[in-house]
Design an enzyme around this catalytic site. Structure first.
Site, mmCIF file in Angstrom:
data_model
loop_
_atom_site.group_PDB
_atom_site.id
_atom_site.type_symbol
_atom_site.label_atom_id
_atom_site.label_comp_id
_atom_site.label_asym_id
_atom_site.label_seq_id
_atom_site.Cartn_x
_atom_site.Cartn_y
_atom_site.Cartn_z
ATOM 1 N N LYS A 1 0.572 -1.146 0.458
ATOM 2 C CA LYS A 1 0.045 -0.341 -0.005
ATOM 3 C C LYS A 1 0.734 1.157 0.044
ATOM 4 O O LYS A 1 0.126 2.343 -0.549
ATOM 5 C CB LYS A 1 -1.086 -0.066 1.092
ATOM 6 N N ASP B 1 -9.925 2.463 2.745
ATOM 7 C CA ASP B 1 -10.653 2.353 4.224
ATOM 8 C C ASP B 1 -10.696 3.228 4.792
ATOM 9 O O ASP B 1 -11.372 2.917 5.339
ATOM 10 C CB ASP B 1 -8.807 1.967 3.910
#
Ligand code: ATR
Length: 277
Positions: free
Chosen positions: A70, A106
């Site tokens: 990420k 997220d």
């Protein structure tokens, strides 16, 4: 049916074998009659550098990015949206006009999972357990308009995340170790963003006596009913499982790729079927 016009979206990470994202997104593509397919790619660390150029060469529409890439993927992207820049992590990529743009869904995924159950999440006192990748995204999002405390086993990590968010958002974020006895009374919402609860014999981070009248959300979705949520139910508190965040971070990514909001009931059902097995 897969044909010569089918567009490809991928997940990159390592490992990816247990990801539920292919199930979720392929169910949503089918439901919306979109000619896309979603596949999981387990990428070696030393090959990450080829992914974006390769995707551009092949006309791949985009990706989800999971552990451990990420942050590492960022240096290969052309642009980051505001969220991804703030969090400094990317979980979604879209390639448009040969430009790879990074997003992070997220935090908004966690917000939507909460808001589905309790309405607008604003001006609450929120305790977030964890200071890893998941906690980071959720804390950045919720600290925009709530009072956030970050509690972590390694206090130093909670401190540095709290200080980083405070500075970037210009809003005070507090931190603590895992013992939260002094502050728990004033907390409205408890979120577990650690991996505690995934293992069978894990002890809950808080017991039912501390959870009365609170809203409790766990980001762990396997098992769906974690030890923390069991304690929440014992206390008659509102217990929100990790399926919501999984589905809504996916829904936001789906919107980025296709411009269409997926049917949440369809994706939820597809995932539940797999989790029950
Ligand atoms: P993710 O990307 O899923 O957030 P991570 O970055 O590895 O995963 O973060 C895991 C989080 O769970 C960390 O906050 C970790 O605490 P430490 O920073 O002290 O390592 C927390 N965690 C993992 N196992 C734990 C345990 N047994 N008790 C308490 N916290 C734990």
């Amino acid at each position: 049916m897969i044909n010569a016009s089918t567009k490809l979206i991928g997940l990159i990470g390592n490992p990816v074998k247990h990801s539920l994202s292919p199930i979720m997104h392929n169910a949503a593509f089918k439901d919306k009659n979109l000619n896309y397919v979603y596949l999981a790619f387990e990428v070696d660390k030393d090959r990450l550098k080829y992914v974006i150029d390769g995707a551009k060469a092949l006309g791949i529409v985009g990706f989800n990015v999971t552990i451990p890439y990420k942050v590492d993927i960022i240096k290969y992207l052309d642009e980051l949206n505001e969220e991804a820049k703030l969090i400094n992590a990317v979980n979604t990529i879209k390639i448009v006009d040969d430009k790879a743009i990074g997003y992070n869904t997220d935090g908004i995924g966690a917000r939507r999972a909460l808001e589905e159950k309790i309405g607008k999440v604003e001006n609450y006192n929120i305790l977030i357990f964890g200071a890893g990748g998941a906690a980071r995204a959720v804390a950045f999002e919720l600290a925009k308009n709530n009072n956030v405390v970050i509690a972590n086993r390694t206090v130093e990590k909670a401190k540095s995340l709290a200080e980083e968010i405070s500075k970037k958002l210009n809003r005070r974020v507090e931190y603590s170790g895992l013992n939260v006895d002094d502050i728990i009374e004033d907390i409205d919402i408890v979120i577990n963003a650690t991996s505690v609860g995934m293992k069978k014999d894990d002890k809950p981070l808080l017991t039912s006596d501390k959870l009365k009248n609170k809203i409790v959300m766990d980001l762990v979705y396997s098992p769906l009913e974690t030890v923390l949520l069991k304690e929440a139910k014992k206390a008659n508190a509102l217990a929100i499982d990790g399926l919501g965040m999984l589905i809504y971070q996916g829904a936001e990514a789906f919107k980025i790729w296709t411009g269409i909001e997926p049917n949440i009931d369809v994706t939820r059902k597809a995932i539940l079927e797999v989790l029950k097995k």
